[in-house]
Scaffold this motif. Structure first.
Motif, short mmCIF file in Angstrom:
data_model
loop_
_atom_site.label_atom_id
_atom_site.label_comp_id
_atom_site.label_asym_id
_atom_site.label_seq_id
_atom_site.Cartn_x
_atom_site.Cartn_y
_atom_site.Cartn_z
N LEU A 191 0.85 -1.19 0.00
CA LEU A 191 0.00 0.00 0.00
C LEU A 191 0.88 1.23 0.00
O LEU A 191 1.57 1.52 0.97
CB LEU A 191 -0.92 0.00 1.22
N SER A 192 0.85 1.95 -1.13
CA SER A 192 1.64 3.17 -1.27
C SER A 192 0.73 4.39 -1.21
O SER A 192 -0.49 4.29 -1.35
CB SER A 192 2.42 3.16 -2.58
N VAL A 193 1.36 5.56 -1.04
CA VAL A 193 0.59 6.80 -1.02
C VAL A 193 -0.05 7.04 -2.38
O VAL A 193 -1.19 7.51 -2.47
CB VAL A 193 1.51 7.97 -0.63
N TRP A 194 0.68 6.71 -3.46
CA TRP A 194 0.13 6.90 -4.81
C TRP A 194 -1.08 6.00 -5.04
O TRP A 194 -2.08 6.42 -5.64
CB TRP A 194 1.21 6.62 -5.85
N LEU A 195 -1.02 4.75 -4.54
CA LEU A 195 -2.16 3.85 -4.66
C LEU A 195 -3.35 4.36 -3.87
O LEU A 195 -4.50 4.30 -4.33
CB LEU A 195 -1.77 2.44 -4.18
N ALA A 196 -3.09 4.91 -2.68
CA ALA A 196 -4.18 5.45 -1.87
C ALA A 196 -4.83 6.66 -2.55
O ALA A 196 -6.05 6.80 -2.57
CB ALA A 196 -3.65 5.85 -0.49
N ILE A 197 -4.00 7.52 -3.18
CA ILE A 197 -4.55 8.68 -3.88
C ILE A 197 -5.39 8.23 -5.06
O ILE A 197 -6.49 8.75 -5.31
CB ILE A 197 -3.42 9.62 -4.33
N GLN A 198 -4.90 7.25 -5.82
CA GLN A 198 -5.67 6.72 -6.95
C GLN A 198 -7.00 6.15 -6.48
O GLN A 198 -8.05 6.38 -7.11
CB GLN A 198 -4.87 5.64 -7.67
N ALA A 199 -6.96 5.39 -5.38
CA ALA A 199 -8.20 4.79 -4.88
C ALA A 199 -9.19 5.85 -4.43
O ALA A 199 -10.39 5.75 -4.71
CB ALA A 199 -7.87 3.84 -3.72
N ILE A 200 -8.70 6.89 -3.74
CA ILE A 200 -9.60 7.95 -3.26
C ILE A 200 -10.23 8.68 -4.44
O ILE A 200 -11.44 8.94 -4.45
CB ILE A 200 -8.83 8.91 -2.35
N VAL A 201 -9.41 9.02 -5.45
CA VAL A 201 -9.94 9.73 -6.61
C VAL A 201 -10.95 8.87 -7.36
O VAL A 201 -12.05 9.32 -7.72
CB VAL A 201 -8.79 10.17 -7.54
N MET A 202 -10.60 7.60 -7.59
CA MET A 202 -11.50 6.72 -8.32
C MET A 202 -12.79 6.49 -7.56
O MET A 202 -13.89 6.53 -8.14
CB MET A 202 -10.80 5.39 -8.58
N LEU A 203 -12.68 6.29 -6.24
CA LEU A 203 -13.89 6.09 -5.43
C LEU A 203 -14.75 7.34 -5.42
O LEU A 203 -15.99 7.26 -5.49
CB LEU A 203 -13.49 5.72 -4.00
N GLY A 204 -14.11 8.50 -5.32
CA GLY A 204 -14.88 9.75 -5.32
C GLY A 204 -15.67 9.93 -6.60
O GLY A 204 -16.86 10.29 -6.57
N VAL A 205 -15.03 9.67 -7.74
CA VAL A 205 -15.72 9.83 -9.02
C VAL A 205 -16.86 8.82 -9.15
O VAL A 205 -17.99 9.17 -9.54
CB VAL A 205 -14.71 9.67 -10.18
N LEU A 206 -16.59 7.56 -8.82
CA LEU A 206 -17.62 6.54 -8.96
C LEU A 206 -18.77 6.73 -7.97
O LEU A 206 -19.94 6.50 -8.32
CB LEU A 206 -17.01 5.15 -8.79
#
Length: 464
Positions: A191-206
């Motif tokens: 679990l990296s910071v970049w992966l967490a940012i991607q997950a937050i952005v993707m979850l927010g959009v969806l």
């Protein structure tokens, strides 16, 4: 193709993914960023870059002056447009708040075009970067005004500003490498910071898309008169769970999060449900049962213990009931399943009400019954096609006792008020026809030979 087959045809296997950056790689990236920053700072000291910054600062001061001159005038002009549509006034307010940036973007692009015409392109390179940044920031600021939630709007705005700035400056690869290096290992998952940012952005959009679809579908379901109110609520709840569940699952998968660890999490949740969330689960299940059996629905008038009112909404955990005095009770769904509930409008809206009264013995009971029925018929809300009836129910100590029964079809209008109106109608009718309503009376008979004596002290106390 061999990797796809081994992974169920769902994409590249773990061996196809790039290896995580080592500390040496991160050090190299950091040195590269530092060198680029040094080159950028040194370039600022060159004369043609220094005067570009000076031009940008001058353009900014001109934009501030224009905002100071035209801002109040625009504000006064907006106050005169009271008859305009609301959306148009909102657009003007947004433009007024960003007026300085709008002036700056227009002037900086004018400066860039002029510089490119009178000198070499390299002499306006930094002005072009500043113009691109200012334009991107202005577009993001205007676009994020469409987001209603203030917190989400600020997060999206600053996140977009940072990413666009890195993209224009050409620092995205270095930033991603640094964020990939900031990671922790959770078993087989990294679990990296970049992966967490991607997950937050993707979850927010969806989740935003799921919320939009849920709201649109719910409005259509609510307008469908062919469905019962309880079935509409059930469909809306199922759609909410389905859309949000799909959004979370797809978002995590798209971000590259390994979901096999959710099996352990679901086991922990199961233990938590077994020990600490029994009431919550019971209310959730009871809510589903209420929606399925259609025992109560929004708009019904119910009585539960001392609570009498009509149902506003059916929630996942509770039912909202508003009483006649304006109080709103949140009744747990479990109470509606396990306790006795009086639903005044379950199968139909017809409700029969009973009131009791008594008249003196010297009044004709036949006339009393007739007068009572006619008086009840004259009261509003009392149904004519289900006429009132009046019966003798007993001979009391000082009155003949009657029961008057009548029907209404709008229990949401209240029960106490209609009873009071019928009592008033009976009072007026009895007064007009000389019917008396007795009250208990007692006779005291002094037997022959007995004496009623009162002491002087007691008489004085009674006089006082």
């Amino acid at each position: 193709m061999q990797h796809d087959a081994e992974n169920g045809g769902q994409g590249p296997g773990a061996e196809d993914l790039p290896p995580p950056p080592t500390p040496a790689d991160l050090l190299e990236v950091g040195q590269s960023v530092a060198s680029q920053a040094e080159v950028f700072l040194n370039s600022l000291m060159r004369p043609w870059n220094a005067y570009q910054i000076a031009i940008a600062l001058g353009v900014f001061m001109v934009a501030v002056g224009l905002r100071w001159v035209f801002g109040p005038r625009m504000h006064d002009w907006m106050r005169t447009k009271t008859g305009w549509p609301r959306w148009r006034l909102k657009v003007l307010v947004v433009i007024h708040k960003r007026l300085r940036m709008i002036f700056f973007v227009a002037l900086i692009w004018a400066a860039v075009l002029i510089m490119r015409e009178i000198t070499w392109p390299s002499r306006s390179y930094m002005l072009g970067i500043i113009a691109n940044l200012a334009t991107a920031w202005l577009v993001v600021a205007l676009a994020t005004r469409l987001i209603a939630n203030p917190f989400v709007r600020q997060v999206v705005r600053y996140g977009a500003w940072i990413w666009i700035t890195l993209t224009i400056l050409g620092l995205t690869e270095e930033t991603v490498a640094i964020l990939e290096g900031m990671a922790i290992d959770l078993g087989e998952m990294r679990l990296s910071v970049w992966l967490a940012i991607q997950a937050i952005v993707m979850l927010g959009v969806l989740i935003y898309i799921a919320r939009f679809l849920t709201k649109t579908t719910s409005e259509r379901v609510s307008r469908n008169e062919d469905l019962s109110p309880s079935l509409r609520v059930l469909i809306v709840k199922v759609l909410q769970i389905a859309f949000y569940g799909i959004a979370v699952f797809v978002g995590l998968r798209a971000a590259g999060v390994d979901l096999t660890g959710l099996a352990v999490l679901s086991g922990a949740i199961g233990i938590g449900l077994g020990f600490g969330l029994q009431k919550v689960v019971s209310n959730l299940v009871s809510g589903v049962i209420i929606l399925l059996d259609k025992s109560i629905k929004p708009g019904d008038v119910i009585s539960l213990g001392d609570t009498f009112g009509w149902i506003n909404s059916l929630g996942a955990r509770y039912v909202s009931i508003t009483t006649r005095d304006g109080k709103e009770y949140l009744i747990p769904n479990e109470d509606l399943i396990t306790n006795q509930v009086v639903n005044w409008s379950h199968s139909n809206e017809y409700v029969r009400l009973d009131i009791y009264f008594g008249t003196a013995y010297h009044d004709d009971p036949h006339q009393v019954r007739k007068i009572a029925i006619e008086a009840a018929k004259k009261v509003d809300r009392v149904l004519d096609f289900r006429p009132p009836v009046c019966h003798i129910v007993g001979f009391g100590d000082s009155s003949v006792d009657y029961i008057l029964r009548f029907w209404i079809m709008d229990p949401t209008g209240g029960l106490t008020n209609i009873r009071g109106n019928v009592y008033l109608a009976l009072w007026d009718a009895f007064q007009e026809n000389g019917i008396s309503i007795p009250f208990p009376q007692r006779e005291v008979k002094v037997l022959e030979g007995s004496q009623l004596q009162t002491s002087q002290a007691e008489f004085g106390k009674a006089a006082e």
